[in-house]
Enzyme design. Structure first.
Site, PDB file in Angstrom:
ATOM      1  CE  LYS A   1      -3.914   1.977   2.487  1.00  0.00           C
ATOM      2  NZ  LYS A   1      -4.905   1.781   3.776  1.00  0.00           N
TER       3      LYS A   1
ATOM      4  CB  SER B   1      -8.203   3.448   2.749  1.00  0.00           C
ATOM      5  OG  SER B   1      -7.216   2.961   3.594  1.00  0.00           O
TER       6      SER B   1
ATOM      7  CB  SER C   1      -8.522   0.636   5.666  1.00  0.00           C
ATOM      8  OG  SER C   1      -8.961   1.860   5.685  1.00  0.00           O
TER       9      SER C   1
END
Lengths: 482, 97, 500
Positions: C79, C154, C178
């Site tokens: 990420k 996210s 997330s």
């Protein structure tokens, strides 16, 4: 109307650890800008703080020395505000649960001893430095100081005059130096304070409106800024005006305090517990260890010097000024063995005059060219009447220069007291014979002139004649026949 | 707690150093008030005598030894800065004194 | 039923000489080149870097290394809020566009030391604030099952990368769901460990008391393999736990035996409305557990209805502070024409997107004088009550089973106008976040395409397992057994990609 001032101090002490509070960057002062900076203390995204164990040890020492209650579960908190030298946009400090509360600092001021109570002592990180002289109307930011460990000592408003406030700062300096946790150097910013001051009519209990004078970084500034501010507030009140609660800055060039109001937004620091640092737990054993390594504080030492070693107030005050100097003195006394009060005083005076005149900083006593043991040997010669007090100073000077022992120097340079009394008698007679006029004056009643004869004899014997014997002989001869 | 749902959005933005246009102030302000309204039920929870949770998994704060570790190369640090001189970060002059 | 273990299979093939190091990477590279740009999966792709690393490993005798390195040659995606020197770390924000981090995140370091090949940095909601991946400054990430729909957020890019076979595993971060929510929306397995299990050093902070990195993979055991590598104590994170992880990889294939006598808690009442496809998927899993010998217990979390409010007040308060460092002074975006300090701050910080600004404003408000006690402090106290709810619940059961999300993946743009509706997407994930508990999301069903309901493509349904603190191994064992029993087909035809 007659007013009294009410003063409280927020004192910041930089702790003398090797590294910063939350990262391994060096705290060394005076490096080129941004030399001691890493992801943590420059607030790089994702970097996280790890607490320096030594910071806790040092802070505990201060807390215990001041008799504070140490909290077993203190907490770090974020104080949020924007400033270019505050890399994270918040300062890690302590808010609701500080490391220590209560306690007091004992201050001796103009012969009077009083207590300044403490509200709290907490840990926090220092900010960087912004200088406002960059080219093209810019300011420059140096983060070397960002993250240097601080303790903030918040006093109760127990002070009532500027000089006492300055003395309190001197006392704090003495304490932190004695504890070995900071050099307390105000010039380099390792000791600084903010002062809160308000006035109230004498006899009134409720406090008046206060102002805060920020960032006072010398003892003199503390005193002058407060003197000015007290006078300013008094004039305001006398003129029927009101004091505005605000932050002020001291401008030494003009000797005035100035309002910072225009550029300070009303601060709302939005404190909340620092989620990146769990509760700071202090165990009983840790407290006990900190207590065990607590040295004697300057004021206690001073009292002991007076009570046990029979020094005067002035002598004692001077010798406890720095821990190293007091240590030196005590080492000399110890090496002298069973010294009586006179000898201890002699040692004290020798140190105050001969040693202190040869070192720039009293802390250098620790590494003086004449070790305490060596000075004690010299003083032992004086005690045994083998060297005169006066020649002892000469010998000390030579010891300082060539690091030889007192005994060696005295022998090599023939500085021992003349033990042969016949030689002294002969010298006395020679001096009297050479000064018929002065002899006549003495006999007509001007006995003070005996000092002249003593001087002549000592000069002739290069100071080696035993002064007592010289005195005795002179009196006999002058009192006797022609 | 929720007697006053009006949020002075510009004052909050000022604290957060965010610049809002009139339109943004209206939109964000309205959204914020809606969110707070949706959260109003929190007001009814009895929290008498309840300690706040600041760390979900409590543990004592660890400590490290006071040993110097290398700092960043200054060039690396300053190169990332949008404005710098030889040794420092540069910002518009902070009004002083 | 054979245990699914994609990463294990890749390692075995390498060790036996059946495959050469780089084969797995080639497969992923193909997918990345074909679809990653369209789907908006990555913010930066680094196939050259991954290949160079593969060549390095081959040099060091890959066959032998396959035994020694637990992720030897395994392509992974990271990420874009985790620092990896050599690639920018943007956090999906213009604010950090082009920022080259000067140090490496602990988790990235551990991944690489284990032989993993990082193929790129994945797309995400800006500063991890969002549940749909629509808040990225680099464009939205799309759901590989149906590109009209969101992949969740996210960590949408990480979940999409794994679902679309662009990596065998990925790292995401979970603050209020997330990892779990995108895992559910993309039909993959995602773990949010106990708070403190995986180091946050090098994870760009959103809400520090909630943030927790975690792995995503296509199966439970592969997820455990990633967790075993990146998890564990780190001195650089003061909130890092010292407890040993246990043998989580073995736990993932413990089999049905792990379920016999297991006390499974299910919510007697849902805090929000649940879509029927989600409800039936979860029911199916509950039934499967019962068939394997689990005892079902109806439990309540009385304060769960306040979890969303509590969560949003706390996370925004912390975020308002964490994001104060983006001031245009030391790194990142700086407004060009600012002639005083205030202007520098305000104009530079204009680079934040709307959702980030919204949350900074909410958090600043919740902490501000006069409101702090009523909002922030009250939320922290309710947080305590929610923790207590879980404590009570875990005195009656060993794991909790509930949906990961109330709905199937929703359409892009569906909730963007209404922050409150968007926040509802986190209703099932935030309670475990607030309590710091380990929680895992895994596929439990696939809802078939239903054009009459506007569903062009099949969509995955996720379920969530929550365990007491430190019990990740229990999660993996239950999830492993459930995976085998449910045998959900999560293979999507990427070539078709739902474009149909």
């Amino acid at each position: 109307m007659s007013y009294e001032a009410v003063i409280g101090l927020e004192i910041h002490v930089q702790l003398g650890t090797r590294t910063k509070i939350f990262c391994g960057c060096s705290t060394a002062f005076g490096a080129p800008p941004n030399e001691h900076v890493c992801p943590v203390c420059s607030g790089q995204p994702g970097a996280m703080p790890v607490l320096n164990a030594e910071v806790v040890r040092y802070a505990l020492r201060m807390a215990l020395a001041c008799g504070c209650d140490v909290r077993r579960d203190s907490r770090f908190a974020r104080k949020n505000y924007f400033y270019p030298d505050l890399p994270k946009g918040y300062q890690v400090s302590q808010h609701e649960k500080p490391l220590a509360e209560g306690g007091a600092i004992e201050v001796l001021h103009e012969g009077e001893r009083f207590s300044v109570r403490l509200n709290r002592i907490h840990l926090e990180e220092d900010a960087g430095k912004t200088t406002h002289d960059g080219p093209g109307h810019t300011s420059l930011v140096d983060l070397n100081r960002a993250g240097v460990p601080l303790i903030e000592i918040v006093t109760e408003p127990d002070l009532s005059d500027a000089a006492a406030a300055a003395e309190t700062m001197r006392t704090v300096r003495g304490i932190v130096r004695a504890l070995g946790i900071s050099d307390g150097n105000m010039q380099e910013g390792s000791l600084r304070c903010d002062a809160n001051v308000s006035l109230r009519p004498v006899g009134q209990r409720t406090l008046g409106t206060k102002t805060e004078i920020k960032n006072l970084n010398s003892f003199r500034f503390v005193q002058r800024a407060l003197e000015f501010e007290i006078a300013r507030q008094r004039a305001l009140l006398d003129g029927g005006g009101q004091v505005v609660q605000e932050t002020r800055l001291y401008d030494d060039a003009r000797g005035v305090t100035l309002s910072m109001r225009s550029k300070e937004e009303a601060h709302d620091y939005r404190y909340f517990p620092e989620p990146d640092l769990p509760v700071l737990v202090i165990a009983e054993a840790e407290l006990a260890a900190a207590r065990a390594e607590l040295p004697e504080l300057p004021l206690a030492r001073r009292q002991r010097f007076i009570d046990v070693l029979s020094l005067t107030d002035d002598e004692a005050s001077e010798l406890v000024r720095e821990r190293e100097l007091g240590d030196y003195f005590e080492a000399v006394v110890a090496a002298l063995g069973d010294a009586d009060a006179r000898e201890i005083k002699r040692a004290a005076n020798f140190i105050r005059t001969e040693l202190l005149s040869r070192i720039d900083d009293a802390r250098d006593a620790a590494s003086a060219r004449v070790a305490p043991q060596r000075l004690a040997e010299l003083l032992a010669l004086v005690r045994a009447d083998r060297v005169s007090s006066k020649l002892a100073k000469t010998i000390f000077a030579k010891m300082w220069d060539n690091r030889r022992s007192a005994e060696e120097i005295a022998r090599a340079e023939d500085l021992f007291v003349e033990q042969d009394s016949a030689a002294v008698v002969a010298e006395v007679e020679r001096v009297l014979a050479a000064s018929p006029e002065e002899v006549a004056q003495y006999r007509s009643g001007k006995t003070k002139i005996i000092g002249y004869f003593v001087g002549q004899v000592m000069k002739a014997t290069r100071g080696k004649a035993p002064p007592q014997l010289v005195n005795q002989l002179l009196r006999e001869k002058l009192a006797g026949d022609d | 707690m929720h007697n006053n749902k009006h949020v002075d959005i510009q004052a909050v933005a000022q604290l957060a150093q965010l610049e809002l246009t009139e339109q943004q102030a209206r939109d964000f302000g309205a959204q914020l008030e809606r969110v707070l309204e949706a959260f109003a039920a929190l007001d009814a929870v009895n929290v008498e005598g309840v300690e706040p949770t600041t760390h979900p998994v409590p543990l004592p704060c660890p400590r490290r030894a006071d040993e110097v570790t290398p700092s960043m190369a200054r060039e690396r640090l300053l190169d990332a800065a949008p404005a710098r001189d030889e040794a420092s970060f540069v910002v518009p002059r902070v009004i002083s004194g | 039923m054979a245990v699914r273990d994609e990463i294990g299979a890749a390692l075995a093939a390498l060790a036996s000489g059946e495959a050469v190091l780089g084969d797995a990477l080639d497969g992923c590279a193909e997918q990345i080149e074909a679809r990653a740009a369209d789907l908006g999966v990555f913010i930066s792709v680094d196939l050259d870097g991954a290949r160079a690393r593969a060549a390095e490993l081959i040099e060091r005798d890959a066959t032998r290394l396959a035994d020694a390195l637990p992720l030897c040659g395994v392509p992974v995606a990271v990420k874009d809020n985790m620092t990896l020197p050599g690639l920018p770390t943007t956090c999906g924000s213009r604010m950090l566009e082009g920022w080259q981090p000067p140090y490496e995140a602990t988790i990235v370091e551990r991944l690489r030391a284990a032989g993993a090949l990082v193929v790129g940095k994945t797309n995400m909601d800006e500063f991890a604030m969002g549940s749909s991946n629509e808040n990225s400054a680099y464009g939205p990430c799309k759901n590989p099952w149906d590109p009209e729909r969101v992949p969740g957020g996210s960590s949408g890019g990480s979940a999409a990368a794994v679902a679309a076979r662009m990596a065998l595993g990925a790292l995401g971060s979970d603050t209020g769901g997330s990892i779990r929510q995108p895992a559910a929306f993309c039909g993959v397995v995602g773990l949010k460990p106990t708070y403190g299990r995986i180091s946050r050093y090098g994870l760009v902070a959103f809400a520090s008391s909630l943030d927790q990195p975690g792995p995503l993979a296509r199966d439970v055991k592969s997820c455990a393999r990633l967790y075993a590598v990146v998890g564990g104590h780190d001195r650089r994170d003061s909130t890092s736990l010292t407890h040993p992880l246990g043998d989580v990889v073995a736990a993932a294939s413990a089999g049905e035996g792990a379920i016999d006598g297991l006390r499974v808690g299910v919510l007697s009442q849902s805090p929000v409305q649940v879509a029927p496809e989600v409800a039936s998927g979860v029911t199916r899993a509950t039934r499967a557990l019962a068939e394997m010998g689990a005892e079902l217990h109806e439990i309540t979390l009385p304060h769960a209805e306040h979890a969303l409010a509590t969560y949003y007040l706390i996370c925004t308060a912390e975020a308002s502070s964490n994001l104060a460092r983006y001031d245009g002074v030391r790194y990142g975006h700086r407004a060009a024409q600012a002639n005083d300090l205030g202007a520098l701050y305000r104009q530079s910080r204009a680079a934040f997107g709307d959702e980030v600004k919204r949350r900074i404003l909410l958090g600043t408000f919740a902490l501000s004088a006069g409101y702090h006690d009523d909002y922030y402090l009250r939320a922290q106290k309710v947080r305590t009550l929610i923790r207590r709810d879980f404590e009570k619940c875990f005195s009656q059961c060993d794991v909790l089973l509930l949906p990961t999300t109330p709905t199937l993946p929703f359409r892009r743009g569906e909730k963007t106008a209404d922050p409150v509706a968007m926040y509802q997407a986190d209703a099932f994930t935030v309670p475990a976040s607030l309590a710091g508990l380990p929680a895992l999301s895994m596929p439990c069903a696939v809802a078939p395409a239903a054009p009459e309901q506007g569903r062009a493509a099949p969509l995955p349904v996720g379920l969530q397992l929550i365990a007491p603190a430190l019990e990740e191994a229990r999660l993996f064992s239950v999830a492993g057994a459930l995976e085998a029993a449910l045998d959900v087909d999560v293979d999507i035809d990427i070539a078709a990609g739902g474009d149909a």
